[in-house]
Design a protein around this motif. Structure first.
Motif, PDB file in Angstrom:
ATOM      1  N   MET A  75       0.819  -1.210   0.000  1.00  0.00           N
ATOM      2  CA  MET A  75       0.000   0.000   0.000  1.00  0.00           C
ATOM      3  C   MET A  75       0.857   1.266   0.000  1.00  0.00           C
ATOM      4  N   GLU A  76       2.042   1.174   0.569  1.00  0.00           N
ATOM      5  CA  GLU A  76       2.939   2.334   0.586  1.00  0.00           C
ATOM      6  C   GLU A  76       3.391   2.730  -0.818  1.00  0.00           C
ATOM      7  N   VAL A  77       3.422   1.775  -1.735  1.00  0.00           N
ATOM      8  CA  VAL A  77       3.881   2.053  -3.102  1.00  0.00           C
ATOM      9  C   VAL A  77       2.737   1.994  -4.120  1.00  0.00           C
ATOM     10  N   ALA A  78       1.501   1.991  -3.637  1.00  0.00           N
ATOM     11  CA  ALA A  78       0.338   1.811  -4.507  1.00  0.00           C
ATOM     12  C   ALA A  78      -0.153   3.097  -5.164  1.00  0.00           C
ATOM     13  N   GLY A  79       0.500   4.218  -4.929  1.00  0.00           N
ATOM     14  CA  GLY A  79       0.041   5.481  -5.496  1.00  0.00           C
ATOM     15  C   GLY A  79      -0.227   5.440  -6.987  1.00  0.00           C
ATOM     16  N   PRO A  80       0.717   4.964  -7.799  1.00  0.00           N
ATOM     17  CA  PRO A  80       0.468   4.902  -9.247  1.00  0.00           C
ATOM     18  C   PRO A  80      -0.678   3.954  -9.622  1.00  0.00           C
ATOM     19  N   VAL A  81      -0.864   2.915  -8.844  1.00  0.00           N
ATOM     20  CA  VAL A  81      -1.961   1.968  -9.095  1.00  0.00           C
ATOM     21  C   VAL A  81      -3.297   2.675  -8.871  1.00  0.00           C
ATOM     22  N   LEU A  82      -3.415   3.370  -7.756  1.00  0.00           N
ATOM     23  CA  LEU A  82      -4.653   4.081  -7.440  1.00  0.00           C
ATOM     24  C   LEU A  82      -4.904   5.222  -8.432  1.00  0.00           C
ATOM     25  N   ALA A  83      -3.849   5.908  -8.838  1.00  0.00           N
ATOM     26  CA  ALA A  83      -3.987   7.013  -9.790  1.00  0.00           C
ATOM     27  C   ALA A  83      -4.440   6.526 -11.159  1.00  0.00           C
ATOM     28  N   ASP A  84      -4.218   5.257 -11.477  1.00  0.00           N
ATOM     29  CA  ASP A  84      -4.577   4.702 -12.776  1.00  0.00           C
ATOM     30  C   ASP A  84      -6.057   4.330 -12.876  1.00  0.00           C
ATOM     31  N   ILE A  85      -6.740   4.172 -11.768  1.00  0.00           N
ATOM     32  CA  ILE A  85      -8.127   3.688 -11.770  1.00  0.00           C
ATOM     33  C   ILE A  85      -9.038   4.508 -12.681  1.00  0.00           C
ATOM     34  N   PRO A  86      -8.990   5.842 -12.659  1.00  0.00           N
ATOM     35  CA  PRO A  86      -9.895   6.606 -13.536  1.00  0.00           C
ATOM     36  C   PRO A  86      -9.651   6.396 -15.033  1.00  0.00           C
ATOM     37  N   LYS A  87      -8.562   5.746 -15.394  1.00  0.00           N
ATOM     38  CA  LYS A  87      -8.293   5.496 -16.807  1.00  0.00           C
ATOM     39  C   LYS A  87      -9.107   4.324 -17.360  1.00  0.00           C
ATOM     40  N   PHE A  88      -9.691   3.483 -16.460  1.00  0.00           N
ATOM     41  CA  PHE A  88     -10.490   2.366 -16.959  1.00  0.00           C
ATOM     42  C   PHE A  88     -11.904   2.305 -16.393  1.00  0.00           C
ATOM     43  N   THR A  89     -12.227   3.140 -15.394  1.00  0.00           N
ATOM     44  CA  THR A  89     -13.582   3.110 -14.851  1.00  0.00           C
ATOM     45  C   THR A  89     -13.933   4.436 -14.191  1.00  0.00           C
ATOM     46  N   ASN A  90     -15.227   4.703 -14.141  1.00  0.00           N
ATOM     47  CA  ASN A  90     -15.710   5.866 -13.400  1.00  0.00           C
ATOM     48  C   ASN A  90     -16.319   5.440 -12.060  1.00  0.00           C
ATOM     49  N   VAL A  91     -16.075   4.200 -11.681  1.00  0.00           N
ATOM     50  CA  VAL A  91     -16.579   3.638 -10.429  1.00  0.00           C
ATOM     51  C   VAL A  91     -15.638   3.993  -9.277  1.00  0.00           C
ATOM     52  N   GLN A  92     -16.204   4.323  -8.125  1.00  0.00           N
ATOM     53  CA  GLN A  92     -15.409   4.450  -6.902  1.00  0.00           C
ATOM     54  C   GLN A  92     -15.285   3.046  -6.317  1.00  0.00           C
ATOM     55  N   PRO A  93     -14.101   2.428  -6.376  1.00  0.00           N
ATOM     56  CA  PRO A  93     -13.975   1.051  -5.895  1.00  0.00           C
ATOM     57  C   PRO A  93     -14.222   0.939  -4.387  1.00  0.00           C
ATOM     58  N   GLN A  94     -14.707  -0.217  -4.007  1.00  0.00           N
ATOM     59  CA  GLN A  94     -14.836  -0.565  -2.594  1.00  0.00           C
ATOM     60  C   GLN A  94     -13.671  -1.490  -2.268  1.00  0.00           C
ATOM     61  N   MET A  95     -13.166  -1.416  -1.046  1.00  0.00           N
ATOM     62  CA  MET A  95     -12.061  -2.290  -0.646  1.00  0.00           C
ATOM     63  C   MET A  95     -12.437  -3.062   0.606  1.00  0.00           C
ATOM     64  N   LEU A  96     -11.945  -4.274   0.669  1.00  0.00           N
ATOM     65  CA  LEU A  96     -12.105  -5.113   1.850  1.00  0.00           C
ATOM     66  C   LEU A  96     -10.750  -5.742   2.160  1.00  0.00           C
ATOM     67  N   ILE A  97     -10.247  -5.491   3.345  1.00  0.00           N
ATOM     68  CA  ILE A  97      -9.021  -6.128   3.819  1.00  0.00           C
ATOM     69  C   ILE A  97      -9.458  -7.186   4.821  1.00  0.00           C
ATOM     70  N   GLY A  98      -8.938  -8.396   4.663  1.00  0.00           N
ATOM     71  CA  GLY A  98      -9.393  -9.468   5.540  1.00  0.00           C
ATOM     72  C   GLY A  98      -8.338 -10.501   5.838  1.00  0.00           C
ATOM     73  N   GLU A  99      -8.592 -11.264   6.858  1.00  0.00           N
ATOM     74  CA  GLU A  99      -7.760 -12.392   7.225  1.00  0.00           C
ATOM     75  C   GLU A  99      -8.143 -13.578   6.344  1.00  0.00           C
ATOM     76  N   VAL A 100      -7.154 -14.198   5.713  1.00  0.00           N
ATOM     77  CA  VAL A 100      -7.419 -15.352   4.874  1.00  0.00           C
ATOM     78  C   VAL A 100      -7.649 -16.572   5.757  1.00  0.00           C
ATOM     79  N   LEU A 101      -8.836 -17.163   5.643  1.00  0.00           N
ATOM     80  CA  LEU A 101      -9.188 -18.322   6.469  1.00  0.00           C
ATOM     81  C   LEU A 101      -8.929 -19.635   5.748  1.00  0.00           C
ATOM     82  N   SER A 102      -8.977 -19.625   4.440  1.00  0.00           N
ATOM     83  CA  SER A 102      -8.680 -20.862   3.703  1.00  0.00           C
ATOM     84  C   SER A 102      -8.360 -20.535   2.277  1.00  0.00           C
TER      85      SER A 102
END
Length: 102
Positions: A75-102
């Motif tokens: 996430m510390e280096v994700a700036g360019p990834v986040l800045a690229d989102i408007p180039k392919f969608t006009n959607v405000q993405p939702q995020m979910l961070i979770g513990e992997v159970l399986s």
């Protein structure tokens, strides 16, 4: 413990999503900037929300990290990834961070 980051792109009236750009360009940007921290990635294109039900999401991206520290580093280096989102969608993405159970 492994953690995941899911990025969901919900469908609503007037939303657009360029899958060609998403798969040909955005994936490469994710790999370039966050890839060294990601253990695995699964991206799903929405086809349906059930039998005879339209999809609720254009796409869902699931990224798995070894632990919270790896996710934090990505996430510390994700700036360019986040800045690229408007180039392919006009959607405000939702995020979910979770513990992997399986």
């Amino acid at each position: 413990m492994a953690v995941s980051l899911q990025v969901l792109y919900p469908i609503s009236d007037g939303t657009t999503f360029d899958f060609d750009y998403y798969t040909s360009t955005h994936f490469a940007i994710v790999g370039e900037h966050m890839g060294e921290h990601v253990e695995s990635m699964l991206v799903t294109k929405g086809l349906a929300g059930g039998p005879d039900v339209p999809p609720g999401y254009h796409a869902v991206a699931s990224l798995v990290f070894a632990d919270q520290d790896a996710l934090n580093a990505a996430m510390e280096v994700a700036g360019p990834v986040l800045a690229d989102i408007p180039k392919f969608t006009n959607v405000q993405p939702q995020m979910l961070i979770g513990e992997v159970l399986s």
